[in-house]
Structures are given as structure tokens and as C-alpha cells.
Design a protein around this motif. Sequence first.
Motif: not given
Length: 279
Positions: A140-166
Motif C-alpha cells: 500500500a505504501g509503494t502504491l501511494t508513493a507512486w500515485l503521489v509522485r505522478y499525480l501531485v509532485v510532477v504536475p506541481a513541479r511543472w506548474l512551479w517551473k513554467y508558470i510561477v517562477v518566471a
Amino acid sequence: MELPNRPPRREPEGCLVAAIRLPVRIVALVVVVPVRMAWDLLALCARALHRTVLRPLGRVLFVIPLTWLWRAVLTPLGRGVAWLVRYAVVVPAVWAWKHLVVVPAMWVWKYIVVAPLGWGSRYLLAVPALWLWRYVLAPAGTLTAWLVRYLVVVPARWLWKYIVVAPLGWGLRYLLAVPALWLWRWALVPLGRALAVLGRELAAALAVAWRVAGYVSRAVGRALKWALWQTVGRPARWFYRSVCTPLGHFVRDAVWRPVRDAVRDALSTARRTLRRALS
């Protein structure tokens, strides 16, 4: 090869320093000289009062009685109380704690608490907890980590880099950093330098004025001492040596010694007469 340490190079002083230094030092000298003279006078009076009144009075009223009280009363009383507390309270309490509390408590802790808890944790908790972690919680922990990474961390990183930081970086640079740098360079730095020059000159002026005031105060003190010696001390010494001392010797030799000898002879005669009368 290291170069030898050289003293820091002193920059030439500007017109601002020269214009500030002389008035500041004059004002500081005028203000500090009375303060220094009053301070020296108070220090002299305080030393004289401490040497002639406070130290002897404090020794008589406090040091001698407290020393006697400590040596003659409190020290023997404290030793007796310490001996009584040690052999009447501490030694019995240590023996009772060691033989009546510690030994039974250790036995109860070892055979009634620790042994059952060790058996229960080994056979009732460890095996089911290990099975639950291996087959339920870890997947369950492995599945939760995979979901958090590809559904939250990756989109948030892209949003921060290309929309907020510049846009945020551009706004911070041109709306805050550039005006703040201009204000620091052309307003705060010159003002700080002027205040630093004023503060340094004021401190130097106070130091010079304090030293000059010390010289003035010592000179005034020496002049007053000389004047008092010439007007009071020297005439008093002359009067004591030329008048009081010969007069005292005359009174001692011409009046006191004859009267003392006469009284002594009269008392001796009276004692002899009384002894004869009683015998």
C-alpha cells in the motif's frame, strides 16, 4: 610566499570631516570639563568617606560580630546538626531504601512485569505485525508513493517551473531588487557614511575632552591643595609647633607633674597613716 602584514592604508580626510571635527570637539570640551571635575570631586569624597568612616564602622558593626558568631556559634551548631542528620536520618533512610524498596521492586519488575511483557511482545505482537507490514502496509505504501509522485509532485513541479517562477522572478527583479539597489547605493550608503563620520568624530571628541578635563581637574585640585596648605595647613602647623607644643610641655612640666607628684605623695601618706591607725 606570503607577504608580510602591512598596516591598513588610511584614506585622506575630506572637507566634511574637517568641518565637523572642530565644532564637535569644542562643544564636547565645554560640556565634559564640569562633568569630569564633579566626578573627580565625588570620587575623592567617596574614597575619604570609605577610608575614614565606612570601613572602620563596618568592621566594628558587622565583620567582628559576624566572624565571632560564625566561628563560635554557627560552625559548631552546623557540625552537630550535620552529624545528627547523617546518623539519624540519612543512614537509616539509605538502608531502608536499599533493603526494603529497591530489592523488592527489582524482583517485582523482573518477574512480574518484564517477563510477561517480553513473552507477549514476542509471540502475540511481533509475528502478526510482521505479517501485516509485509503483505499489506508495504504494497500500500509503494502504491501511494507512486500515485503521489505522478499525480501531485510532477504536475506541481511543472506548474512551479513554467508558470510561477518566471513571472515571479521578473517581478521581483524589476519591481523590488532594482529600486532597492538604487535606494541603497544612492541614498542609504551616503547617509550611513555621513552618520559614521559624525559618530566617529563625536566619540573622538568626547575622548579628547575627557582627557583634557582630567588634566584641568588635576590642575584645579593641585591649586586648591596648594592654596589650602598655604592658608590653613602651614599656619596650623606653625601654631602647633610654635605655640601648642611649648605650651603643652610647660603645662606638663610646671603644672601636671608637680600636681601628680603632690597627689601621689598625699595618697601615700594617707595610706601609711591609715595603716598605722588600724594597726
